[in-house]
Design an enzyme around this catalytic site. Structure first.
Site, short mmCIF file in Angstrom:
data_model
loop_
_atom_site.label_atom_id
_atom_site.label_comp_id
_atom_site.label_asym_id
_atom_site.label_seq_id
_atom_site.Cartn_x
_atom_site.Cartn_y
_atom_site.Cartn_z
N ARG A 79 0.85 -1.19 0.00
CA ARG A 79 0.00 0.00 0.00
C ARG A 79 0.89 1.25 0.00
NH1 ARG A 79 -2.38 2.99 4.86
NH2 ARG A 79 -3.84 4.43 3.90
N HIS A 123 -3.10 10.92 1.29
CA HIS A 123 -2.47 10.69 2.59
C HIS A 123 -1.92 12.03 3.06
CE1 HIS A 123 -0.83 7.20 5.17
NE2 HIS A 123 -0.50 8.30 5.81
N GLU A 168 -7.15 8.24 7.05
CA GLU A 168 -7.35 8.82 8.38
C GLU A 168 -7.97 10.22 8.36
OE1 GLU A 168 -3.86 8.45 10.81
OE2 GLU A 168 -3.92 6.27 10.71
N ASN A 296 -6.96 1.54 10.14
CA ASN A 296 -5.66 1.82 10.75
C ASN A 296 -5.85 1.75 12.26
OD1 ASN A 296 -5.00 2.44 8.13
ND2 ASN A 296 -4.41 4.55 8.53
N TYR A 298 -3.66 1.63 15.98
CA TYR A 298 -2.39 1.67 16.72
C TYR A 298 -2.57 1.49 18.21
CZ TYR A 298 -0.08 3.18 12.48
OH TYR A 298 0.42 3.21 11.21
N GLU A 369 -3.16 -0.18 8.26
CA GLU A 369 -1.98 0.18 9.06
C GLU A 369 -2.08 -0.41 10.45
OE1 GLU A 369 -0.99 4.38 9.30
OE2 GLU A 369 -1.53 4.66 7.20
C1 FCB Z 1 -0.73 7.04 11.04
C2 FCB Z 1 -0.42 7.59 9.67
C3 FCB Z 1 0.86 7.07 9.08
C4 FCB Z 1 1.96 6.94 10.11
C5 FCB Z 1 1.45 6.21 11.33
C6 FCB Z 1 2.50 6.00 12.40
O1 FCB Z 1 -1.56 7.91 11.74
O2 FCB Z 1 -1.46 7.29 8.78
O3 FCB Z 1 1.21 7.90 8.02
O4 FCB Z 1 2.50 8.15 10.40
O5 FCB Z 1 0.37 6.89 11.89
#
Ligand code: FCB
Length: 464
Positions: A79, A123, A168, A296, A298, A369
């Site tokens: 991607r 992006h 995002e 995405n 995290y 992500e």
């Molecule tokens: C996300 C972004 C990506 C990267 C990660 C760590 O929020 O989409 O570009 O910076 O965090």
């Protein structure tokens, strides 16, 4: 492998992800014009150490080398994102043949290596010329985006099977226009809500264009989601979590799957005199059928209601936001953090995936992500032993397995990121790559996590 081991379906799309501004560099060559991230990063005080994406990983010039790394890793999919101002320097109208040639070359190399290209159209690097006309605050920007998207479908659609419209939208609106931390660095919650609406409209208009091309590929958005787990069973904590989910998740996903904004947050915004600028027909455009949803993920955490006092006098945007959410993420002892300070909360990944399944009718999901900041540097022998990153991915892949077994329609997982790169406001101080990059020499060194992921892909899972 034992039956208790983690085995994924054949055809599961293991991949990695990057984005244009974070890796390409060559900011001023071959006709590319500045984006809002060039302007932001070049403004003193905005990015740590004054870092910019002028050179980044120099991937514009090292595309063969980077595709060779992908090949070695064994990914099925890659991607990447397209730099709007590289392919359409005036933001609208004429295409830049050199910009198109770059992406053409990239997708050809990927095909030759048997890797499926997945392209993100936005992006965060809006052409500065469009920002000068108001950017995402200007409704016209959504129509410009649709025109740019159409040009990309026409130029690359024969070679790109999966498209993501907006990466995002929470970050591109809230972090950028309300919290001032990302380009263009503004702090106005009302404007951020307007921007969010125009991003969603841009998504819908691009999907419409995509359908017009009658191309066989698939298209969707790639929002970031979080999971908020009530800190206690106190109803106030439970309610605070719901507000957190509204703010991060529902605001951007409800319009796509339900064709409306979440009522609760609409009402809370209204109290602040904030209304998304919805025009007749917008919600139908935004709510058009998509083929998949990029996710995405995290971090997340235990959440409780905590900031009642602030509710009394919301002054600036930051306070307004806290007042709105009136929640606080409480770090429960035992949560390890990555080197960027984000809690490792893999259980939240499982929970948010099953929540998405229940909330939106089990849509096809592709993890666009997921990854960890681990700043480990090469040791004396050149080995990069990034154990934290391996542990992060291991835990999240286990959560993925649980989600699959719970019936989530999961199609793939693209790890963030192939390379250490320009980590937005943190510049080069935060490393997310499976491959270490020496930003002085541009030398690439696969880390231990690269070997771990390579094995996972080869074996389609891993032993416990
Ligand atoms: C996300 C972004 C990506 C990267 C990660 C760590 O929020 O989409 O570009 O910076 O965090």
């Amino acid at each position: 492998m034992q039956p208790s081991d983690f085995k994924f379906p054949a055809g599961f799309l293991w991949g990695t992800a990057t984005s244009a501004y974070q890796i390409e560099g060559s900011a001023d060559v071959d006709g590319r014009t500045p984006s809002i991230w060039d302007s932001f990063a070049r403004t003193p005080g905005r990015v740590e150490n004054g870092d910019t994406g002028d050179v980044a990983c120099d991937s514009y010039r090292r595309v063969e080398e980077d595709v060779a790394l992908l090949s070695e890793l064994g990914v099925k999919a890659y991607r990447f994102s397209i730099s709007w101002s590289r392919v359409m320097p005036a933001g609208r109208g004429e295409l830049n043949p050199l910009g198109i040639a770059y992406y053409r070359r990239l997708v050809d190399l990927l095909h030759d290596a048997g890797i499926m290209p997945m392209a993100t159209l936005y992006h965060w690097d809006l052409p500065q010329v469009l920002h000068d006309e108001g950017g995402w605050l200007n409704r016209r920007c959504a129509y410009d985006f649709a025109q740019y998207a159409r040009a990309m479908f026409d130029a690359l659609g024969d070679r790109v099977a999966v498209w993501f419209t907006i990466n995002e939208p929470w970050c591109a609106s809230m972090l950028s226009h309300a919290m001032g931390m990302h380009a263009p660095g503004e702090k106005d919650l009302g404007n951020a809500v307007t921007v969010a609406h125009h991003l969603l409209l841009a998504h819908g208009l691009a999907v419409k264009e995509f359908r017009r091309t009658e191309q066989p590929g698939r298209i969707g958005m790639a929002p970031n989601v979080e999971w908020h787990e009530p800190y206690s069973c106190h109803p106030d904590d439970v309610a605070a979590c719901e507000r957190g989910l509204d703010w991060f998740n529902r605001w951007f996903i409800d319009p796509i799957y339900h064709g409306r904004y979440p009522q609760g947050l609409l009402a809370r915004y209204a109290v602040l005199g904030i209304h998304p600028p919805v025009e007749d027909g917008d919600m139908a455009i935004i709510g058009q059928r998509t083929d998949l949803l990029g996710i995405n993920y995290y971090t997340g955490g235990y959440t409780r209601e905590a900031i009642r006092a602030m509710l009394a006098t919301p002054a600036d945007a930051f306070q307004q936001i806290d007042a709105l959410r009136h929640l606080q993420t409480v770090n429960v002892a035992g949560f390890r953090k990555t080197d960027i300070g984000w809690d490792i909360y893999a259980d939240g990944f499982y929970k948010v995936l099953t929540w998405l399944k229940d909330e939106y009718g089990n849509p096809p999901l592709l993890i666009t992500e997921n990854g960890a900041c681990d700043n480990t540097e090469p040791d004396a022998t050149g080995r990069v032993d990034d154990a934290l990153r391996i542990e992060y991915h291991r835990r999240h892949v286990i959560a993925l397995d649980r989600a699959l077994r719970s019936g989530c329609d999961l199609r793939g997982y693209t790890a963030w990121s192939l390379l250490d790169n320009f980590e937005w406001a943190h510049g080069y101080s935060k490393r997310f790559g499976l491959v270490h990059v020496d930003f002085q020499t541009q030398q690439r060194t696969p880390k231990e996590s690269f070997r771990w992921y390579q094995r996972l892909i080869r074996e389609g899972g891993f032993a416990v």
